[in-house]
Scaffold this motif. Structure first.
Motif, PDB file in Angstrom:
ATOM      1  N   ALA A 188       0.854  -1.238  -0.134  1.00 39.76           N
ATOM      2  CA  ALA A 188       0.102  -0.614  -0.156  1.00 39.76           C
ATOM      3  C   ALA A 188       1.380   1.332  -0.170  1.00 39.76           C
ATOM      4  O   ALA A 188       2.413   1.154   0.732  1.00 39.76           O
ATOM      5  N   ARG A 189       0.234   2.450  -1.114  1.00 39.63           N
ATOM      6  CA  ARG A 189       1.050   4.047  -0.919  1.00 39.63           C
ATOM      7  C   ARG A 189       1.170   4.499   1.235  1.00 39.63           C
ATOM      8  O   ARG A 189      -0.119   3.520   1.227  1.00 39.63           O
ATOM      9  N   THR A 190       1.799   5.023   1.044  1.00 40.53           N
ATOM     10  CA  THR A 190       1.399   6.180   1.988  1.00 40.53           C
ATOM     11  C   THR A 190       0.531   6.537   2.569  1.00 40.53           C
ATOM     12  O   THR A 190      -0.149   7.069   3.990  1.00 40.53           O
ATOM     13  N   PHE A 191       0.170   7.233   1.712  1.00 41.42           N
ATOM     14  CA  PHE A 191      -1.095   8.029   1.999  1.00 41.42           C
ATOM     15  C   PHE A 191      -2.536   7.065   1.827  1.00 41.42           C
ATOM     16  O   PHE A 191      -3.358   7.450   2.964  1.00 41.42           O
ATOM     17  N   GLY A 192      -1.973   6.085   1.042  1.00 34.75           N
ATOM     18  CA  GLY A 192      -3.129   5.358   1.585  1.00 34.75           C
ATOM     19  C   GLY A 192      -3.246   4.003   2.889  1.00 34.75           C
ATOM     20  O   GLY A 192      -4.196   4.559   3.282  1.00 34.75           O
ATOM     21  N   ILE A 193      -2.215   4.331   3.707  1.00 35.05           N
ATOM     22  CA  ILE A 193      -2.128   4.125   4.238  1.00 35.05           C
ATOM     23  C   ILE A 193      -2.946   4.649   5.793  1.00 35.05           C
ATOM     24  O   ILE A 193      -2.918   4.359   6.341  1.00 35.05           O
ATOM     25  N   LEU A 194      -2.086   5.691   4.962  1.00 33.43           N
ATOM     26  CA  LEU A 194      -1.969   7.114   6.031  1.00 33.43           C
ATOM     27  C   LEU A 194      -4.348   7.510   6.325  1.00 33.43           C
ATOM     28  O   LEU A 194      -4.215   7.517   7.555  1.00 33.43           O
ATOM     29  N   LEU A 195      -4.217   7.211   5.239  1.00 30.94           N
ATOM     30  CA  LEU A 195      -5.801   7.705   4.911  1.00 30.94           C
ATOM     31  C   LEU A 195      -6.997   6.203   5.713  1.00 30.94           C
ATOM     32  O   LEU A 195      -7.744   6.469   6.317  1.00 30.94           O
ATOM     33  N   ARG A 196      -6.496   4.955   5.222  1.00 31.20           N
ATOM     34  CA  ARG A 196      -6.826   3.671   5.608  1.00 31.20           C
ATOM     35  C   ARG A 196      -6.829   2.903   7.043  1.00 31.20           C
ATOM     36  O   ARG A 196      -7.552   2.243   7.372  1.00 31.20           O
ATOM     37  N   ASP A 197      -5.563   3.091   7.224  1.00 31.26           N
ATOM     38  CA  ASP A 197      -5.328   2.173   7.869  1.00 31.26           C
ATOM     39  C   ASP A 197      -4.735   3.288   9.507  1.00 31.26           C
ATOM     40  O   ASP A 197      -4.750   2.149  10.302  1.00 31.26           O
ATOM     41  N   VAL A 198      -4.309   3.987   9.260  1.00 26.62           N
ATOM     42  CA  VAL A 198      -4.161   5.272  10.572  1.00 26.62           C
ATOM     43  C   VAL A 198      -5.782   6.123  11.024  1.00 26.62           C
ATOM     44  O   VAL A 198      -5.993   5.688  12.492  1.00 26.62           O
ATOM     45  N   LEU A 199      -5.852   6.446   9.987  1.00 27.00           N
ATOM     46  CA  LEU A 199      -6.569   7.670  10.303  1.00 27.00           C
ATOM     47  C   LEU A 199      -8.190   6.626  10.971  1.00 27.00           C
ATOM     48  O   LEU A 199      -8.214   7.425  11.926  1.00 27.00           O
ATOM     49  N   PRO A 200      -9.065   6.254  10.565  1.00 23.97           N
ATOM     50  CA  PRO A 200      -9.876   5.295  11.473  1.00 23.97           C
ATOM     51  C   PRO A 200      -9.675   5.283  13.274  1.00 23.97           C
ATOM     52  O   PRO A 200     -10.600   4.829  13.297  1.00 23.97           O
ATOM     53  N   TYR A 201      -8.485   4.808  12.751  1.00 24.90           N
ATOM     54  CA  TYR A 201      -8.038   4.573  14.754  1.00 24.90           C
ATOM     55  C   TYR A 201      -8.390   5.706  15.229  1.00 24.90           C
ATOM     56  O   TYR A 201      -7.804   5.443  16.594  1.00 24.90           O
ATOM     57  N   ALA A 221      -9.962   8.352  14.499  1.00 22.28           N
ATOM     58  CA  ALA A 221     -11.186   9.203  13.665  1.00 22.28           C
ATOM     59  C   ALA A 221     -11.771   9.554  15.602  1.00 22.28           C
ATOM     60  O   ALA A 221     -12.535  10.745  15.532  1.00 22.28           O
ATOM     61  N   SER A 222     -11.975   8.521  16.156  1.00 24.00           N
ATOM     62  CA  SER A 222     -13.283   9.625  17.248  1.00 24.00           C
ATOM     63  C   SER A 222     -11.982  10.608  18.125  1.00 24.00           C
ATOM     64  O   SER A 222     -12.694  11.555  18.115  1.00 24.00           O
ATOM     65  N   TYR A 223     -11.212  10.233  18.197  1.00 23.84           N
ATOM     66  CA  TYR A 223     -10.499  11.589  18.902  1.00 23.84           C
ATOM     67  C   TYR A 223     -10.701  13.080  17.252  1.00 23.84           C
ATOM     68  O   TYR A 223     -11.027  14.313  18.014  1.00 23.84           O
ATOM     69  N   VAL A 224     -10.529  12.751  16.271  1.00 22.75           N
ATOM     70  CA  VAL A 224     -10.302  13.716  15.617  1.00 22.75           C
ATOM     71  C   VAL A 224     -11.742  14.236  15.317  1.00 22.75           C
ATOM     72  O   VAL A 224     -11.891  15.541  15.328  1.00 22.75           O
ATOM     73  N   VAL A 225     -12.704  13.791  15.261  1.00 25.51           N
ATOM     74  CA  VAL A 225     -14.114  14.369  16.066  1.00 25.51           C
ATOM     75  C   VAL A 225     -13.972  14.634  16.932  1.00 25.51           C
ATOM     76  O   VAL A 225     -15.083  16.114  17.156  1.00 25.51           O
ATOM     77  N   MET A 226     -14.099  14.733  18.061  1.00 22.94           N
ATOM     78  CA  MET A 226     -13.536  15.468  19.573  1.00 22.94           C
ATOM     79  C   MET A 226     -13.270  16.421  19.490  1.00 22.94           C
ATOM     80  O   MET A 226     -13.164  17.758  19.453  1.00 22.94           O
ATOM     81  N   ALA A 227     -12.329  16.385  18.497  1.00 21.02           N
ATOM     82  CA  ALA A 227     -11.202  17.739  18.479  1.00 21.02           C
ATOM     83  C   ALA A 227     -11.981  19.460  17.532  1.00 21.02           C
ATOM     84  O   ALA A 227     -11.501  20.077  17.638  1.00 21.02           O
TER      85      ALA A 227
END
Lengths: 615, 329
Positions: free
Chosen positions: B198-211, B213-219
């Motif tokens: 997987a490409r870096t941005f793909g990993i960031l988007l699909r494998d890092v960001l979802p983890y 997500a809850s924090y991002v919504v609160m922020a």
């Protein structure tokens, strides 16, 4: 005794407790009353004052009381023997040297004549020049001769002679950086021919006797014994904590919280003014905000204020013995004319039709009602103040026939008649020039002017001219306006003074002081150009009598109305003169007009006429 | 009592609960949502129903409340209720725009720094720390003053204000997102993703960001609230958007015309109350979301808690009885 109330309850202590509780309630009711919500306590105050002041009929005959006809009960102790005044000094007083640019009140130029006094005094109500330190003046062609009052002394007991008067103005020759140096742009010389006589020669280039007389009304006479000893370049920087002047209230003490002045019981003018003031002390407390001063003023802790208090009528409607000179709107005598300046070097604003459309689009009533809290009369399309000292020069019929008044539809019609078309963004385009975006400036913190700018911007947007407001720091604003880099501005021009309306025409229309954009000028900030106006200005300044002056002003005002280089937004009092008759009465008002509603100039007359409410 | 230990008869039903139900929304959540919806209705629907416009002079300076104008007029003679609707709307626009910009920037920078690491992380976090060290309000004031001095109408309005606030308030989001991202970056599923090409941005988007997500919504919720407050602060100082209504601008004029000394409470209390309600509701929403996303903070209903406590007590009693039984012989 003190804790008996809290012993085990007996019938007696229960009654005491009840008494304390009722007393507390009564106290609470009293404070509620003085803070304004009920009229009962003030009414009671007025009646008890009537009882206290010699006879029961006194309240009826007292003049110069609150606009609701009430007086307070007087203050007790030292504060009853003190006049409290506010609204002049807002920071710690730095220096009482009147030549210093940071001089503290009342040493600041042309202000209350408490420490220092002027040779002549001007009356804003009648336009008269009244005697001050000089008992008379005569004008003979271009020579003005002044005669000193008898027995004038400084607060240190030394005599004040004609040499002090001449010497004060000649300081402007010793140091050209002093503001008094501007005296010599219209005067050639000022000399004392003997101890009682001062002779002024007016410049035969400008022939502006009025401006010279204005300077004689606005500059304090200083003790030459003190100022001769100061080096020429040190004149504006000399620190002076114990100023010596001729005034009735020499400085006693000044710190960051107040300026205290103590009456000079040997004041030279007690025969001239009739008596000494009835109070021995004069204090100016220094407040941080206008809010503080308003609360102290309406509570009767301040006797005279010079500050913008919105809706002052609520104070007397709430029963406070607060008064103004006029008993009905606008309550204050108009004395200045804040102007909408338009930069005629900007495309769009260089067109007189656009400027006239702007002048027609402004909702003047909204400015007067809200920004000025109703303190402005109806604004006329003229550079002449339509009431008071300048009324005799105002041409009402020409103003009505060829002037403008608020009419948004007429303003749009002016633009469309000139061929303007509205773009898709709702903004007119005239000859390929979009009308805006223009920025309208005024210094931040000048609240009523800021509000006026907001109303102008909204008025202009409503007819299709793109304008927004911006409130920079005062120094930046001054630079933009004097340097001609602004689009539009709300700014001041000469208020009513002995040299107006001439000085105001000069401020708005002068060609002789025209400077290119980027170079500082002190008149005609809008860089409006015209070939005929200079001749008219000279005609007006050198006119021999009032009829000739009126003819010249008619021509100037007609030219002004056809070109609209700027337009007045509102009339403002020269000074807000507000009093609270809690401790003193016999303030000047329209029914008791022995003195003008001024603090400066001829306004010092009332200082000697106030009377104590409590005897 | 013993029946509490038996498999609960409603357990099969629990599996069938809707996904929304299983999120375990607390009363806090519902209170804050209702407040937010009410404010939004007031701001966006209110002016369609209210007879006066926010730019329509209906009276004079600080007219007292009357049945027609229930909150009187402000210093310009505008109806305070109409003005309040327009102000709230603009303040909400500002908060949403500025909060979204700040969150987007913060997450973008934080996630890059946390995932990539090395000198790149040091560099990005160095920049972030420097920006954090400068008091945001000073930067905001300086930028606002210079923007108001220009002739760029677009920037002088509420959008310009939102851009300025958005572009200055991302740093703390960036820092906390980086911390979380760098912990996620060490997990095995990232290695799997890397190995599978997987490409870096793909990993960031699909494998890092979802983890995260809850924090991002609160922020984001917090950023919206603080953007609204920041705009009000600037406007109250007189540096706000030109010619636009906002809650801070209303307070600015109320102060400038001595509303407090004039006892014109209707000029300064309503905007203060709306500001308080908005920021309270958003902060409350944030804390209730925290409970939803973080199981450790999750609190059950009161009766469930009581049952659980009984269950634990019963288990302890039985254990004690068993031990006693073992010891007795």
């Amino acid at each position: 005794m003190s804790d008996s109330v809290f012993e085990k309850p007996s019938r007696r202590s229960f009654l005491k407790l009840g008494g304390v509780a009722i007393g507390g309630l009564a106290l609470a009711a009293c404070t509620g009353g003085t803070s304004g919500s009920s009229t009962s306590s003030s009414a009671a105050g007025a009646s008890s004052a009537a009882g206290g002041a010699s006879s029961g009929a006194a309240a009826v005959t007292m003049l110069g009381v609150g606009n609701n006809g009430q007086v307070g009960t007087g203050r007790s102790g030292t504060s009853g023997d003190t006049l409290f005044i506010c609204g002049h000094q807002w920071g710690p007083p730095a220096n009482f040297n009147p030549l210093s640019p940071t001089a503290a009140w009342p040493a600041t130029g042309n202000n209350n004549q408490y420490i220092y006094e002027t040779p002549l005094r001007w009356n804003i109500l009648t336009g008269e020049i009244m005697p001050g330190l000089c008992k008379a003046y005569t004008v003979d062609g271009l020579t003005i001769t002044l005669t000193m009052q008898d027995g004038v002394t400084f607060s240190d007991g030394s005599a004040c002679t004609a040499k002090d008067v001449a010497g004060t103005f000649n300081l402007g020759k010793r140091n050209e950086g002093l503001s008094i140096a501007s005296f010599f742009s219209d005067a050639v010389s000022i000399e004392a021919t003997d101890d009682k006589t001062v002779v002024v020669e007016v410049s035969d280039v400008t022939k502006n006797t009025a401006q010279v007389l204005r300077n004689l009304c606005e500059n304090y006479v200083l003790p030459m014994a003190v100022f001769d000893a100061i080096a020429d370049d040190a004149l504006p920087t000399e620190q002076m904590d114990n100023p010596i002047g001729t005034g009735p209230f020499p400085l006693s003490k000044a710190d960051a919280t107040q300026v205290i002045m103590q009456r000079n019981d040997n004041y030279w003018g007690q025969t001239f003014y009739g008596s000494l003031p009835c109070f021995s002390q004069l204090i100016h407390p220094i407040f941080n905000t206008n809010d503080d001063s308003q609360i102290k003023f309406q509570n009767g802790e301040i006797d005279v204020a010079q500050a913008f208090f919105a809706q002052i009528w609520k104070m007397w409607e709430n029963g406070e013995p607060v008064g103004t000179f006029l008993k009905d709107k606008p309550y204050f005598v108009p004395g200045s004319m804040p102007m909408l300046l338009m930069n005629t070097t900007k495309p769009g604003l260089d067109n007189p039709v656009v400027r006239r459309a702007i002048a027609t689009a402004i909702d003047y009533a909204a400015i007067s009602d809200t920004a000025m809290s109703g303190y402005s009369g109806e604004v006329q399309p003229s550079l002449i103040m339509p009431s008071g000292a300048e009324e005799k020069y105002f041409n009402a019929s020409d103003a009505a026939a060829n002037g403008w008044k608020y009419d948004a539809a007429a303003a749009e019609k002016l633009l469309t008649d000139a061929g303007a078309t509205k773009g898709s963004d709702g903004i007119y385009v005239l000859d390929g020039t979009r009308l805006g975006p223009w920025s309208m400036i005024t210094p931040t913190g000048w609240t009523d002017w800021e509000a006026a700018c907001e109303i102008v911007a909204n008025s202009l947007k409503a007819i299709g001219i793109d304008c927004s407001t911006n409130f920079p720091q005062q120094a930046d604003c001054t630079n933009d306006i004097q340097g001609g880099t602004f689009d539009m501005a709300c700014w001041y021009v000469s208020g009513v003074n002995p040299a107006t309306p001439w000085a105001r025409f000069k401020d708005v229309m002068s060609q002789s002081e025209m400077k290119p954009v980027g170079t500082t000028t002190f008149a005609n900030y809008g860089r409006w150009t015209n070939d005929t106006v200079e001749a008219l200005l000279t005609e007006a300044s050198s006119a021999a009598d009032d009829t000739a002056k009126k003819a010249a002003y008619d021509k100037l005002d007609a030219l002004y109305r056809s070109e609209v280089p700027a337009c007045p937004l509102m009339y403002r009092p020269d000074e807000f003169f507000e009093y609270n008759a809690t401790n003193f009465y016999n303030f000047p008002d329209e029914d008791n007009a022995y003195a003008p509603p001024m603090l400066r100039g001829a306004g010092n007359t009332w200082l000697f006429k106030l009377q104590k409410v409590a005897g | 009592m013993s029946d509490t230990l038996a498999p609960a008869p409603d357990q099969p039903k629990a599996a069938g609960r809707s996904a929304l139900r299983s999120l375990n929304f607390t009363p806090r959540f519902w209170v804050s949502i209702v407040l937010i919806v009410l404010v939004a209705l007031f701001a966006f629907v209110g002016d369609m129903l209210y007879p006066y416009g926010s730019n329509q002079r209906v009276g004079s300076l600080f007219d007292e409340p009357t049945p027609q104008h229930i909150l009187g007029t402000d210093n310009f003679g505008y109806d305070v209720v109409a003005l309040l609707m327009a102000s709230t709307r603009n303040s909400l626009y500002n908060g949403l725009l500025a909060g979204t910009i700040a969150t987007f920037l913060g997450v973008f920078i934080g996630i890059l720094a946390g995932y990539i690491g090395g000198w790149f992380e040091e560099f990005l976090m160095g920049v972030t720390n420097i920006v954090l060290a400068i008091p945001a309000i000073v930067v905001l004031i300086l930028i606002s003053v210079s923007i108001q001095g220009t002739n760029l109408q677009f920037l002088k309005g509420i959008i310009g204000m939102s851009l300025v606030i958005g572009f200055t308030s991302w740093p703390w989001t960036a820092r906390s997102v980086r911390a979380q991202a760098s912990s996620v970056a060490t997990r095995e599923h990232i290695d799997v993703a890397k190995l599978s090409g997987a490409r870096t941005f793909g990993i960031l988007l699909r494998d890092v960001l979802p983890y995260l997500a809850s924090y991002v919504v609160m922020a984001w919720v917090l950023q919206v609230a603080s953007a609204i407050l920041a705009e009000s602060t600037l406007s109250m100082l007189g540096l706000g958007p030109s010619g636009t209504a906002s809650l801070g601008v209303e307070l600015h004029w109320a102060l400038a015309f001595n509303a407090v000394a004039n006892r014109a409470w209707w000029a300064f209390l309503p905007p203060t109350a709306v500001l308080t309600i908005i920021s309270f509701a958003l902060l409350y929403l944030q804390s209730s979301l925290d409970e939803v996303f973080n199981p450790r903070l999750r609190r059950g209903k009161k009766k469930n808690l009581a049952k659980a406590a009984e269950r634990r007590a019963e288990a302890a009693r039985r254990l004690a009885a068993e031990i006693e039984a073992e010891v007795a012989p």
